[in-house]
Design an enzyme around this catalytic site. Structure first.
Site, mmCIF file in Angstrom:
data_model
loop_
_atom_site.group_PDB
_atom_site.id
_atom_site.type_symbol
_atom_site.label_atom_id
_atom_site.label_comp_id
_atom_site.label_asym_id
_atom_site.label_seq_id
_atom_site.Cartn_x
_atom_site.Cartn_y
_atom_site.Cartn_z
ATOM 1 N N HIS A 116 -81.131 -13.694 5.556
ATOM 2 C CA HIS A 116 -81.457 -14.023 6.942
ATOM 3 C C HIS A 116 -80.222 -14.470 7.724
ATOM 4 C CE1 HIS A 116 -82.659 -18.532 6.122
ATOM 5 N NE2 HIS A 116 -81.357 -18.423 6.294
ATOM 6 N N ASP A 172 -80.742 -22.091 15.746
ATOM 7 C CA ASP A 172 -82.109 -22.167 15.219
ATOM 8 C C ASP A 172 -82.508 -23.617 14.977
ATOM 9 O OD1 ASP A 172 -80.452 -22.708 13.055
ATOM 10 O OD2 ASP A 172 -81.063 -20.970 11.882
ATOM 11 N N ASN A 185 -81.800 -14.863 1.229
ATOM 12 C CA ASN A 185 -82.646 -13.675 1.402
ATOM 13 C C ASN A 185 -82.068 -12.735 2.470
ATOM 14 O OD1 ASN A 185 -83.032 -15.154 3.692
ATOM 15 N ND2 ASN A 185 -85.270 -15.238 3.560
ATOM 16 N N GLU A 196 -85.764 -13.517 9.617
ATOM 17 C CA GLU A 196 -86.132 -13.300 8.222
ATOM 18 C C GLU A 196 -86.261 -11.803 7.909
ATOM 19 O OE1 GLU A 196 -85.696 -15.852 6.581
ATOM 20 O OE2 GLU A 196 -87.284 -17.332 6.683
HETATM 21 C C1 GLP Z 1 -80.269 -21.715 6.871
HETATM 22 C C2 GLP Z 1 -80.089 -21.599 8.399
HETATM 23 C C3 GLP Z 1 -79.022 -20.607 8.755
HETATM 24 C C4 GLP Z 1 -77.894 -20.726 7.764
HETATM 25 C C5 GLP Z 1 -78.372 -20.148 6.466
HETATM 26 C C6 GLP Z 1 -77.395 -20.258 5.313
HETATM 27 O O1 GLP Z 1 -81.610 -21.764 6.519
HETATM 28 N N1 GLP Z 1 -81.270 -21.304 9.125
HETATM 29 O O2 GLP Z 1 -78.604 -20.782 10.079
HETATM 30 O O3 GLP Z 1 -76.774 -20.019 8.233
HETATM 31 O O4 GLP Z 1 -79.636 -20.687 6.101
HETATM 32 O O5 GLP Z 1 -77.237 -21.580 4.902
HETATM 33 P P1 GLP Z 1 -76.105 -22.090 3.943
HETATM 34 O O6 GLP Z 1 -74.808 -21.938 4.666
HETATM 35 O O7 GLP Z 1 -76.447 -23.544 3.676
HETATM 36 O O8 GLP Z 1 -76.150 -21.250 2.710
#
Ligand code: GLP
Length: 246
Positions: free
Chosen positions: A138, A67, A136, A143
């Protein structure tokens, strides 16, 4: 789906790194899709160390971006592009011809999506997709409410994502849209590995493991994956760390 619980973040990360290495051993030209974020950061450090010390060869492997924040340039340290370059591609010495990331500055983001889907098809699909879970629920930028039937797409970011996402940037950012692989890619990947660590993920992990499968929690679809694995540390399961013995 297989759930593996580790005592701490280090153990979890070590096993996730080993998972990646075992795939490249079996299939040197494997196609990897590796998430950014805090969760897999130590996995990538350990992966790079192991590759250097044991001479694991990633030169034939391919890397697909999961992403990107729309409008954020690759030179911004908060971009997924910058993160992957620093934490994965440079340490592993990956050639640019083996790296396929979204251009989130493109004027035609639909083309970006189509060309990413085509690239993945031409490479024969994704062998391992390593993802984190958002606060959330995702996955990538899939989302809450998103259909599991979508491939790459552009999406308006949820408020939680817009707020939590600030942690990756040195300055306050307007984060309105994301471009992402879809849950269909996630479900079609040969192995899907979701990693989560720390107390702050306990609530969302509990929901992902226990709730009825629905579009309200994108990460929950890992339970439908034929080869889905969830690696958590005990804190992400809401369990207290055992007291250290003297
Ligand atoms: C982000 C990214 C994801 C990531 C997720 C969790 O916004 N778009 O690819 O896996 O949220 O992030 P984190 O590992 O910093 O909690």
């Amino acid at each position: 789906m297989k759930l593996e619980i580790f005592d701490n973040y280090e153990e979890l990360s070590l096993h996730a790194a080993k998972e990646i290495i075992s795939i490249v051993h079996q299939k040197p030209n494997a196609v990897f899709c590796l998430a950014t974020g805090d969760s897999p950061k130590l996995t990538y450090t350990l992966l790079a160390n192991e590759a250097r010390e044991s001479g694991v060869d990633f030169s034939k492997a391919y890397f697909i971006g999961l992403d990107e924040w729309v409008g954020v340039p690759p030179t911004n340290p908060g971009s997924c592009h910058y993160y992957l370059t620093r934490n994965v591609f440079q340490p592993l010495g990956i050639d640019v011809t083996h790296i396929h990331l979204f251009n989130a500055l493109s004027e035609n983001l639909q083309n970006e999506c189509q060309s990413m889907d085509k690239t993945i098809r031409n490479l024969g699909g994704i062998d391992l997709m390593l993802v984190g879970i958002g606060m959330n629920g995702h996955v990538g930028f899939n989302e809450p409410g998103i259909s599991p039937d979508l491939y790459s797409h552009v999406i308006n970011l949820d408020e939680v994502t817009q707020t939590v996402g600030q942690k990756y940037f040195n300055e306050t950012m307007v984060l309105k849209q994301g471009i992402t692989l879809g849950l269909k890619h996630f479900l079609e990947s040969k192995v899907a590995l979701l990693v989560a660590n720390g107390e702050k993920k306990a609530g969302i992990i509990k929901r992902a493991l226990e709730e009825t499968i629905s579009e309200t929690l994108p990460a929950i679809f890992i339970r439908k994956h034929a080869n889905g694995k969830v690696f958590v540390d005990s804190a992400a399961l809401g369990q207290k760390q055992p007291e250290a013995t003297l």
